[in-house]
Write an enzyme that holds these catalytic residues in place. Structure first.
Site, PDB file in Angstrom:
ATOM      1  N   GLU A   9     -10.199   7.087   3.586  1.00  0.00           N
ATOM      2  CA  GLU A   9     -11.083   6.235   4.372  1.00  0.00           C
ATOM      3  C   GLU A   9     -10.365   4.912   4.549  1.00  0.00           C
ATOM      4  O   GLU A   9      -9.499   4.545   3.750  1.00  0.00           O
ATOM      5  CB  GLU A   9     -12.428   6.044   3.678  1.00  0.00           C
ATOM      6  CG  GLU A   9     -12.525   4.852   2.756  1.00  0.00           C
ATOM      7  CD  GLU A   9     -11.758   5.030   1.456  1.00  0.00           C
ATOM      8  OE1 GLU A   9     -11.622   6.175   1.005  1.00  0.00           O
ATOM      9  OE2 GLU A   9     -11.288   4.016   0.909  1.00  0.00           O
TER      10      GLU A   9
ATOM     11  N   LYS B 135       0.809  -1.228   0.000  1.00  0.00           N
ATOM     12  CA  LYS B 135       0.000   0.000   0.000  1.00  0.00           C
ATOM     13  C   LYS B 135       0.839   1.273   0.000  1.00  0.00           C
ATOM     14  O   LYS B 135       0.413   2.304  -0.506  1.00  0.00           O
ATOM     15  CB  LYS B 135      -0.960  -0.004   1.189  1.00  0.00           C
ATOM     16  CG  LYS B 135      -2.103  -0.979   0.994  1.00  0.00           C
ATOM     17  CD  LYS B 135      -3.214  -0.744   1.978  1.00  0.00           C
ATOM     18  CE  LYS B 135      -4.444  -1.547   1.631  1.00  0.00           C
ATOM     19  NZ  LYS B 135      -4.282  -3.001   1.937  1.00  0.00           N
TER      20      LYS B 135
ATOM     21  N   SER C 191       1.737  -9.903  -0.788  1.00  0.00           N
ATOM     22  CA  SER C 191       1.365  -8.485  -0.687  1.00  0.00           C
ATOM     23  C   SER C 191       1.665  -7.854   0.659  1.00  0.00           C
ATOM     24  O   SER C 191       1.861  -6.639   0.741  1.00  0.00           O
ATOM     25  CB  SER C 191      -0.114  -8.316  -1.028  1.00  0.00           C
ATOM     26  OG  SER C 191      -0.919  -9.142  -0.202  1.00  0.00           O
TER      27      SER C 191
END
Ligand SMILES: *Cc1c(COP(=O)(O)O)cnc(C)c1O
Length: 395
Positions: free
Chosen positions: A111, A89, A377
């Protein structure tokens, strides 16, 4: 075949920008600027430097000798778990904070559901000294205390949202409301390849660094840039989009996306959008969506908070429809089993999300000379409490 977004933001019938009129000025500004900014040399220089020295890129491509032995093939793990903040991310939030700065924005909103995107956003805001407001459903605030504390320590304001189910969807509505009210000074960092155009394309390009690295790393390991398989898990689809991107036009590379089927696709507790969904509009784009007969969104379920999403990025809907990417799924149990297996074969505790990709190793019959890349990930520190509940059943 062209898998890129077109001028108006569509991938075939999917994508677009289905937004309230009040949000149009913000989206228009971003749409007009993002490609110019991404192509700008000073942007690229700063992005590359931060990805390298701050986020720890390139992340290694690691050949697991023991998994390779177990499955009688060649298995590589792309180690996004080793990136700063523990997942892919950060690739996106670093990119978007640099874009926000170039647009003259001084305030960032986001968010978050599980809190991972909130943490990655709060991290880059601290790095750049920008004000950060993270909207989070009240229920998620209670469920995800460690990430809430991280965000606070990083200086972000975490705003609990009390409307609706008090989860991600409601937090998204609140972030959109904020953006409409603060169009001039605020940038909204969306955390996956979802939302109105240009977000899906912008986030895909920022995550594409994963497959860009894979190419030269595979060449070093195997002598050629192209593997036989790339396997990645899909929530909204950003780590998958990033690990597929530079191979989309190489039809020999089999691309496999893995959704979470929770307690089973037919159990009523699942997040396997491609199996259970049909086209609809969610969060500003037309995409595959889990919905009932009246078009109301069906609550998804997965043991993994990052895959617990009723939709999927519009590019993935197109890749599914055209057959370029094969969509499969793994249950909670299959993911848990794969997570415990990797822990004991390689000493790596994977994120529960990534464990869904690992679970696919059991479903494909590989040849001994196949080269298989699994995109790992993220790391599993955040999932320890869940893993501990199952320790006795899986070891
Ligand atoms: C958020 C998250 C995901 C799911 O998001 P995508 O946009 O589908 O990549 C997957 N893995 C990890 C570790 C995450 O934190």
């Amino acid at each position: 075949m062209n898998f890129n977004v077109d001028e108006s933001g569509f991938y075939g019938e999917f994508g677009g920008a289905f937004i309230p009129e009040m949000m149009y000025p913000n989206i228009k500004e971003l749409r007009e600027q993002y490609l110019k900014i991404l192509a700008d040399k000073s942007f690229q220089d700063e992005l590359r430097l931060l990805l390298k020295d701050y986020a720890g890129r390139p992340t290694p491509l690691y050949r697991s000798a023991r998994l390779s032995g177990l499955y009688n093939t060649n298995i590589f793990l792309k180690r996004e778990d080793l990136a700063h903040t523990g997942a892919h991310k950060i690739n996106n939030t670093i990119g978007q904070i640099l874009i926000a700065q170039r647009l003259g924005k001084t305030r960032i909103i986001a968010e978050t559901g599980a809190g991972q995107h909130g943490v990655a956003t709060a991290t880059v805001c601290a790095l750049k000294g920008l004000k950060c407001v993270v909207y989070m459903g009240k229920l998620d605030v209670e469920r995800q205390q460690p990430n809430v504390l991280r965000m606070k320590m990083l200086g972000a304001e975490v705003v609990p949202v009390y409307s609706g189910n008090m989860t991600l969807k409601d937090a998204t509505n609140e972030a959109i409301r904020d953006w409409i009210n603060n169009p001039v000074d605020t940038h909204y960092i969306i955390g996956s390849v979802v939302g109105p155009h240009p977000y899906p394309d912008m986030v895909t390009r920022l995550q594409a660094v994963i497959s860009e690295e894979m190419k030269w790393q595979l060449k070093e390991h195997t002598g050629k840039e192209e593997p036989d398989y790339i396997i990645a898990c899909v929530g909204g689809g950003s780590n998958a989009a990033g690990s597929f991107y530079h191979y989309l036009d190489k039809p020999k590379v089999k691309l496999i996306a893995v959704e979470a089927s929770g307690k089973g696709v037919d159990s009523g507790e699942s997040a396997a959008t491609m199996v259970l969904g049909r086209p609809g509009v969610l969060h500003g784009s037309r995409t595959m969506l889990m919905q009932d007969e009246d078009g109301q969104v069906i609550e998804p379920y997965s043991i993994s908070a990052g895959l617990d999403y009723p939709g999927i990025g519009p590019m993935h809907s197109f890749l599914f429809k055209t057959g370029r990417v094969i969509f499969d799924h793994a249950t909670d149990d299959e993911a848990l089993k794969a997570a415990f297996q990797l822990t004991r074969t390689d000493g790596i505790i994977p994120a529960l999300e990534s464990a869904h990709a690992l679970a696919l190793l059991n479903k494909i019959k590989f040849k001994p000379d196949d080269v298989v890349v699994v995109n790992l990930s993220g790391r599993g520190d955040k999932d320890l409490a869940t893993y501990m509940k199952y320790l006795d059943s899986f070891i």
